[in-house]
Design an enzyme around this catalytic site. Structure first.
Site, mmCIF file in Angstrom:
data_model
loop_
_atom_site.group_PDB
_atom_site.id
_atom_site.type_symbol
_atom_site.label_atom_id
_atom_site.label_comp_id
_atom_site.label_asym_id
_atom_site.label_seq_id
_atom_site.Cartn_x
_atom_site.Cartn_y
_atom_site.Cartn_z
ATOM 1 N N HIS A 136 0.817 -1.225 0.000
ATOM 2 C CA HIS A 136 0.000 0.000 0.000
ATOM 3 C C HIS A 136 0.844 1.266 0.000
ATOM 4 C CE1 HIS A 136 -4.054 -1.803 0.843
ATOM 5 N NE2 HIS A 136 -3.259 -2.842 1.027
ATOM 6 N N ASP A 144 3.728 9.495 -0.421
ATOM 7 C CA ASP A 144 2.555 8.684 -0.110
ATOM 8 C C ASP A 144 2.371 7.626 -1.195
ATOM 9 O OD1 ASP A 144 0.268 7.928 1.285
ATOM 10 O OD2 ASP A 144 -0.429 9.991 1.516
HETATM 11 C C1 G6P Z 1 -0.890 3.117 6.449
HETATM 12 C C2 G6P Z 1 -0.393 1.715 6.186
HETATM 13 C C3 G6P Z 1 -1.317 0.725 6.833
HETATM 14 C C4 G6P Z 1 -1.496 1.036 8.305
HETATM 15 C C5 G6P Z 1 -1.998 2.467 8.468
HETATM 16 C C6 G6P Z 1 -2.158 2.868 9.937
HETATM 17 O O1 G6P Z 1 -2.084 3.345 5.766
HETATM 18 O O2 G6P Z 1 -0.268 1.471 4.810
HETATM 19 O O3 G6P Z 1 -0.794 -0.588 6.695
HETATM 20 O O4 G6P Z 1 -2.385 0.152 8.898
HETATM 21 O O5 G6P Z 1 -1.079 3.327 7.844
HETATM 22 O O6 G6P Z 1 -0.984 2.668 10.647
HETATM 23 P P1 G6P Z 1 -0.937 1.718 11.946
HETATM 24 O O7 G6P Z 1 0.505 1.642 12.326
HETATM 25 O O8 G6P Z 1 -1.792 2.413 12.945
HETATM 26 O O9 G6P Z 1 -1.518 0.397 11.525
#
Ligand code: G6P
Length: 469
Positions: free
Chosen positions: A155, A364
């Site tokens: 992602h 991003d």
């Molecule tokens: C981004 C990453 C996700 C992640 C999110 C929130 O969107 O691509 O994989 O889940 O951030 O971050 P966290 O560390 O809270 O999961």
């Protein structure tokens, strides 16, 4: 049709409150459309009893989750995933904090995920693994005897090998990615970066003319599959929530002023300090906007255990405080800065109410807020998206006003351009963006990736060997 088994660190079980971040939103939409099993972390940290996941089924999706122990959370998530991989992949090389212990913890949690998931798998499942937390999962699953075809989708951006090389274990990581059958990235640029790593590690012979990669006897398909949004669902939420208390309160608080909005997890990659500075510059250059425009920045706290995140939070508070102190009137606050999160429908309603959407990350993978902003607009009187050219979404949204987020003056001018843009131009830009959004929507994303997985495995699959227990 084969069952799809999605695996990600974050799992968003409806009604448990969605985790912020594009992954949770995108995978949930895909799973709602396809059904299947979604496996991952429960979001809970606690004592481990056994490796059996807790399974709940909602609207045709089975959610299977396991808790992490405190030490696992620290090493796997805060340590290697968010402390080393995240900054490397976003080119924040000075922020990278690598340690052997964290990496060992990362591998161990991947093995634990594999051990918990393997007994739930059926022979004809398709495995779809998400994001940088789970790069070694396919290898760990193969070690458990699982032979199902596996795709990986990243992602976030994939950095060029010259940046990736700051991680002492970069070679292992790239080789772990080559255990998958299909590797999906957000943009062609990310695919190219991955190829740069393969070239350095395995030489030009590994890069096959059709764009795939040779990994021993196997062929690994690479592709750009830009994640999208469910355009109709966003539109519906945006329209319906106009009547909700939350959206009405926000609009009433504007007292008829125009609205500019940003919605980001509080992360250094989002370029928020530079964004605030650009807004300050804008108020300096265009003082006629004083008292006439409100900038609403919603920035839910994220990864608060990490120092880089507390630092950025402090910087933002100082910058917002200084700007408000400098320009505010008794009846006007230039920046409304909120650290809380809102339900998705309310956010879509806020986006619709804004004349300008400000999405200026310094790096991003995609940025779904940019796409949601476009989808949420009133097509007859659309707002304008000011978008960082360093977000994956900039490759698609040519109708946005593109900016370099480091260029505060350029961003200030773009804000003014967006606010003064005539309706005819706003309509043209919006229509162009919306057409791309529809073409590359969330259904296109999962359909294309799963189709690639089906095709890749139809071509060549090693004979299935049952694991003897
Ligand atoms: C981004 C990453 C996700 C992640 C999110 C929130 O969107 O691509 O994989 O889940 O951030 O971050 P966290 O560390 O809270 O999961």
């Amino acid at each position: 049709m084969s069952r799809v088994v999605a695996v990600s660190n974050r799992v968003s079980i409806p009604r448990r409150g969605a985790a912020p971040g594009g992954l949770a939103v995108g995978v949930l939409a895909a799973m709602q459309a396809r059904g299947g099993l979604w496996f991952g972390w429960s979001g809970q940290v606690g004592e481990r009893e056994d490796d059996d996941p807790e399974v709940v089924t909602r609207n045709g999706i089975s959610f299977a989750t396991i808790d992490l122990e405190e030490a696992e959370f620290t090493r796997f998530l805060n340590g290697f995933s968010n402390g080393a991989l995240w900054p490397t992949f976003h080119y924040f090389l000075e922020t990278v904090n690598f340690s052997d212990e964290d990496y060992a913890g990362y591998l161990a949690v991947n093995r634990r995920f594999a051990a918990s998931l393997a007994p739930l798998l059926r022979d004809d499942d398709l495995l779809w693994v998400h994001d940088f937390h789970l790069i070694p999962l396919a290898r760990a699953l193969r070690e458990q005897g699982a032979q199902q075809p596996a795709a990986f989708f990243l992602h976030v951006p994939f950095p060029h090998v010259e940046a990736l090389r700051v991680l002492p274990v970069y070679g292992e990581l790239v080789n772990a990615m080559l255990v998958y059958d299909v590797l999906g990235f957000q943009t062609e640029g990310d695919v190219e970066s991955f190829r740069s790593a393969v070239l350095q590690l395995h030489g030009a012979e590994a890069l096959l003319p059709d764009g795939s990669v040779r990994a021993g006897e196997r062929r690994v398909v690479l592709g750009a599959y830009p994640i999208g949004v469910d355009v109709e669902a966003v539109q519906r939420e945006a329209v319906e929530s106009q009547g909700s208390d939350e959206v009405r309160r926000m609009i009433a608080g504007l007292l008829g002023r125009r609205l500019m909005i940003g919605v980001d997890r509080l992360d250094y990659s989002k370029g928020l300090v530079k964004r605030f500075q650009a807004y300050e510059r804008f108020l300096e250059i265009h003082p006629d906007n004083l008292g006439r425009l409100t900038y609403l920045q919603i920035a839910p706290l994220s990864r608060t255990d990490l120092r880089a995140y507390s630092r950025i939070r402090r910087d933002l508070e100082q910058t917002a405080g200084r700007i408000n102190g400098r320009f505010a009137e008794t009846d006007w606050t230039p920046i409304r800065y909120l650290n809380r999160n809102f339900p998705h429908e309310a956010l879509m309603g806020f986006l619709r109410a804004a004349q300008v959407g400000l999405v200026t990350p310094v790096r991003d993978g995609m940025n779904l807020v940019a796409k949601e902003f476009v989808a949420a607009q009133d097509p007859e009187d659309p707002g304008v998206l000011v978008l960082s050219s360093l977000a994956g979404a900039a490759r698609e949204l040519a109708g946005a006003v593109l900016v370099n987020p480091h260029d505060t003056r350029g961003v200030a001018l773009a804000i003014q351009m967006a606010l003064s843009m005539p309706l005819a131009e706003r309509l043209d830009r919006h229509a162009a963006n919306l057409a791309v959004l529809r073409r590359n929507d969330i259904a296109a994303w999962h359909t294309r990736m799963i189709a690639a997985l089906g095709e890749a495995t139809a071509i060549e699959r090693p004979p299935r060997v049952r694991r003897v227990r």
